[in-house]
Design a protein around this motif. Structure first.
Motif, PDB file in Angstrom:
ATOM      1  N   TYR A  74       2.599  -5.977  12.857  1.00  0.00           N
ATOM      2  CA  TYR A  74       3.817  -6.767  13.032  1.00  0.00           C
ATOM      3  C   TYR A  74       3.604  -7.822  14.119  1.00  0.00           C
ATOM      4  O   TYR A  74       3.915  -9.010  13.936  1.00  0.00           O
ATOM      5  CB  TYR A  74       4.995  -5.862  13.407  1.00  0.00           C
ATOM      6  N   PHE A 111      11.109  -6.724   9.701  1.00  0.00           N
ATOM      7  CA  PHE A 111       9.903  -6.133  10.290  1.00  0.00           C
ATOM      8  C   PHE A 111       8.756  -6.072   9.301  1.00  0.00           C
ATOM      9  O   PHE A 111       7.626  -6.472   9.602  1.00  0.00           O
ATOM     10  CB  PHE A 111      10.223  -4.721  10.797  1.00  0.00           C
ATOM     11  N   TYR A 149      10.969   0.568  18.091  1.00  0.00           N
ATOM     12  CA  TYR A 149      10.909  -0.073  16.771  1.00  0.00           C
ATOM     13  C   TYR A 149      11.598   0.781  15.710  1.00  0.00           C
ATOM     14  O   TYR A 149      12.329   0.267  14.856  1.00  0.00           O
ATOM     15  CB  TYR A 149       9.460  -0.353  16.383  1.00  0.00           C
TER      16      TYR A 149
END
Length: 219
Positions: A31, A62, A14
């Motif tokens: 998320y 995100f 990520y």
């Protein structure tokens, strides 16, 4: 003690994808929670979600999913203490230790294309209507709205094999029952509002799931 279920590998993926070293495992958790509430995601992967672990794409934004996911998680965990939806005064007094809880019924009306069935704007307790203005939300868990869960869970039931009767609200005051109803109405309405804030884009263009084994992402 809080134990996360996200590996260092997943966190690194990520951070690399979004070029953001500020992302934490908790941010990734929220998320995913936000993404799983995305109407577009749920519609596209409906068949997958019923039979296998969901694929989690890395959405263009995100933080929008993570921040709204946190708000949703906080709301859903605090359903017993959250704000109360202003439903006004009940049309009839809610009894103490109520037994039977059910929805109202719609009358058939061919001219208006009404086929009958449940009227979830109306809540009836012990055969007396107590609310006739309930908001009907889109938010569902296992096919039920928060108030739908209340109707199914807290009504009088009889075990078919033993014959034992169960009254979940026995000893609960009408005042407290009113608070439960108002809080669950708030959870439904607020969930709808938060879900509507989620970005429409939930995955990159031409995205396909990575074939890396699950063990790389989950402890």
């Amino acid at each position: 003690m809080m134990v996360d279920n996200i590996t260092d590998y997943a966190l690194g993926e990520y951070k690399a994808q979004y070029s953001d070293n500020a992302i934490t495992k908790e941010d990734v958790f929220y998320y995913v929670y936000g993404l799983l509430h995305s109407p577009g995601y749920r519609k596209k992967y409906a068949n997958n979600l019923t039979r296998e672990l969901p694929h989690i794409p890395m959405a263009p934004d995100f933080w929008a999913f993570s921040k709204t996911g946190k708000e949703l998680a906080d709301l859903h965990l605090s359903y017993e203490t959250c704000k109360r939806y202003d439903l006004g005064k009940p049309v009839n007094v809610i009894p103490d230790s109520p037994r039977r809880i059910r929805w109202g019924r719609q009358k058939k009306d061919a001219a208006k294309n009404i086929t009958g069935g449940q009227n979830q704007h109306v809540l009836i307790i012990d055969d007396v209507p107590v609310y006739e203005n309930l908001p009907v939300c889109e938010y569902r868990v296992n096919g039920r709205t928060p108030l739908g869960w209340f109707v199914d869970r807290y009504g009088h039931t009889v075990d078919k094999e033993s014959g034992i009767e169960n009254y979940p609200l026995q000893g609960v005051s009408g005042k407290d029952v009113r608070a439960i109803i108002e809080r669950l109405a708030y959870v439904g309405a607020e969930s709808d509002r938060l879900v509507s804030q989620l970005p429409k884009e939930f995955e990159p263009k031409n995205w396909s799931p990575t074939k890396t084994g699950l063990e790389a992402y989950v402890k």
